[in-house]
Design a protein around this motif. Structure first.
Motif, PDB file in Angstrom:
ATOM      1  N   TYR A  26      60.790  29.585  -0.507  1.00  0.00           N
ATOM      2  CA  TYR A  26      59.767  30.815   0.087  1.00  0.00           C
ATOM      3  C   TYR A  26      58.666  30.235   0.662  1.00  0.00           C
ATOM      4  O   TYR A  26      57.864  29.664  -0.039  1.00  0.00           O
ATOM      5  N   PRO A  27      58.442  30.138   2.066  1.00  0.00           N
ATOM      6  CA  PRO A  27      56.963  29.737   2.593  1.00  0.00           C
ATOM      7  C   PRO A  27      55.854  30.374   2.200  1.00  0.00           C
ATOM      8  O   PRO A  27      54.739  30.119   2.521  1.00  0.00           O
ATOM      9  N   PHE A  28      56.051  31.638   1.582  1.00  0.00           N
ATOM     10  CA  PHE A  28      54.985  32.514   1.351  1.00  0.00           C
ATOM     11  C   PHE A  28      54.244  31.954  -0.185  1.00  0.00           C
ATOM     12  O   PHE A  28      53.175  32.366  -0.699  1.00  0.00           O
ATOM     13  N   PHE A  29      54.829  31.008  -0.979  1.00  0.00           N
ATOM     14  CA  PHE A  29      54.385  30.367  -2.112  1.00  0.00           C
ATOM     15  C   PHE A  29      53.957  29.044  -1.926  1.00  0.00           C
ATOM     16  O   PHE A  29      54.432  28.515  -0.967  1.00  0.00           O
ATOM     17  N   GLU A  30      52.850  28.543  -2.467  1.00  0.00           N
ATOM     18  CA  GLU A  30      52.428  27.349  -2.639  1.00  0.00           C
ATOM     19  C   GLU A  30      53.314  26.288  -2.749  1.00  0.00           C
ATOM     20  O   GLU A  30      54.220  26.500  -3.592  1.00  0.00           O
ATOM     21  N   ALA A  31      53.266  24.984  -1.987  1.00  0.00           N
ATOM     22  CA  ALA A  31      54.415  24.187  -2.255  1.00  0.00           C
ATOM     23  C   ALA A  31      54.281  23.366  -3.838  1.00  0.00           C
ATOM     24  O   ALA A  31      55.238  22.876  -4.154  1.00  0.00           O
TER      25      ALA A  31
END
Length: 343
Positions: free
Chosen positions: A267-272
């Motif tokens: 999910y790109p909406f979480f920090e890496a």
């Protein structure tokens, strides 16, 4: 039952005090009943009606939803009731919301004075451009004198402003139409993916989503729930569409054989950093603590970035206003000096 709208800070203080009483050994009904002695009459009526429902077995989060409490607070209470750590989670969630509300109020105060200055400057600009400068321009023309650079700058700005206004109005109209026609109809997870792509604000959204997900998971894990059961709690949170959707989606990924940390990393909406924290926590057997400390890190970074943005924008705004005011005064004074020299 629909309660009156409580200010967010009042909601948070009410729940924070309730959490403190729970930590001292009060039952939930006793803690809330004790709070009624410190509330206004209209709030007290809401709480008394809520107590009746609480004694009938209604969960607290449903009662708060009927009282129109903030979604963040309802979500904290919902997860807290699932893992049994209501006192700590309610106090923690209330503290976070109080900080966020204080930041919002501070932002309003910081922006009020610049907005006043902008309005005053625009009024001054209109007066100079429409009344004074045309007279000076006409007088200069009669005396065969060339307008100075500041007069030209004011005239160019006056010609540019209508186009800027039309552009902003068009942009607002386009964004409103996009939201009404397309954005709000997208699945909630796709909405979040688009929001984190926004310039400047996107990183803040990432921190908010990462903080919320990690802190709620940490509470559930600390209560002894395994990963699948914790995600089922997310899925069943009908009052928070994002929690419900993310729980359901990750469960489907796990059923397909994907590892938990990799599923979260999709999910790109979480920090890496979040999937790495999960992987590390699973290895050392302290996933709940790792997620809790990471949630605190997200919150701290969010506060620091907000503070940095305030400190950056305000001086730039004041510099622009100051430059415009100085240009206006010079556009008036220099022609006077030129005419005095001519005399």
């Amino acid at each position: 039952m629909m309660g009156s709208n409580w200010p967010v800070a009042e909601q948070a203080r009410f729940l924070k005090r309730t959490g403190e009483l729970l930590a001292q050994g009060y039952s939930l009904a006793e803690a809330i009943e004790s709070m009624t002695f410190h509330l206004e009459v209209r709030r007290k009526d809401d709480i008394i009606r809520s107590l009746d429902k609480l004694r009938e077995g209604f969960p607290l989060y449903l009662i708060l939803a009927e009282l129109n409490f903030k979604k963040d607070l309802i979500s904290y209470v919902y997860f807290a009731e699932q893992h049994g750590g209501l006192a700590h989670a309610v106090a923690e969630g209330s503290e976070m919301v109080l900080k966020r509300d204080a930041d919002y109020l501070r932002l309003k105060k910081l922006s009020a004075y610049p907005i006043f200055l902008i309005m005053l400057t625009l009024i001054l600009f209109f007066f100079v451009n429409r009344i004074l400068l045309p007279k000076f321009t006409s007088l200069f023309s009669d005396m065969n004198m060339a307008p100075n650079i500041f007069m030209k700058a004011i005239a160019a700005t006056a010609a540019f402003l209508p186009f800027m206004l039309y552009f902003l109005l068009s942009l607002v109209a386009i964004l409103t139409l996009y939201y009404m026609i397309s954005f709000r109809k997208l699945p909630i997870l796709q909405q979040k993916m688009k929001l984190v792509k926004l310039p400047f604000a996107g990183r803040l959204f990432k921190l908010v989503y990462s903080h919320s997900f990690s802190v709620q998971l940490s509470y559930l894990f600390s209560g002894g729930l395994p990963v699948h059961d914790s995600l089922k709690v997310f899925e069943q949170n009908s009052h928070e569409p994002f929690s419900s959707a993310i729980g359901r989606d990750i469960i489907s990924k796990l059923a397909a054989g994907e590892e938990f940390d990799r599923a979260v990393g999709d999910y790109p909406f979480f920090e890496a950093e979040l999937p790495r924290i999960i992987r590390h926590g699973q290895k050392n057997g302290k996933l709940d603590q790792e997620l809790y400390f990471y949630s605190r890190h997200c919150l701290k970074e969010l506060e620091e970035r907000t503070e940095k943005a305030m400190k950056t924008v305000q001086p730039l705004l004041y510099s622009f206003i100051g430059l415009l005011v100085v240009s206006l005064y010079l556009a008036i004074l220099l022609p006077m000096f030129q005419m005095m020299k001519g005399i």
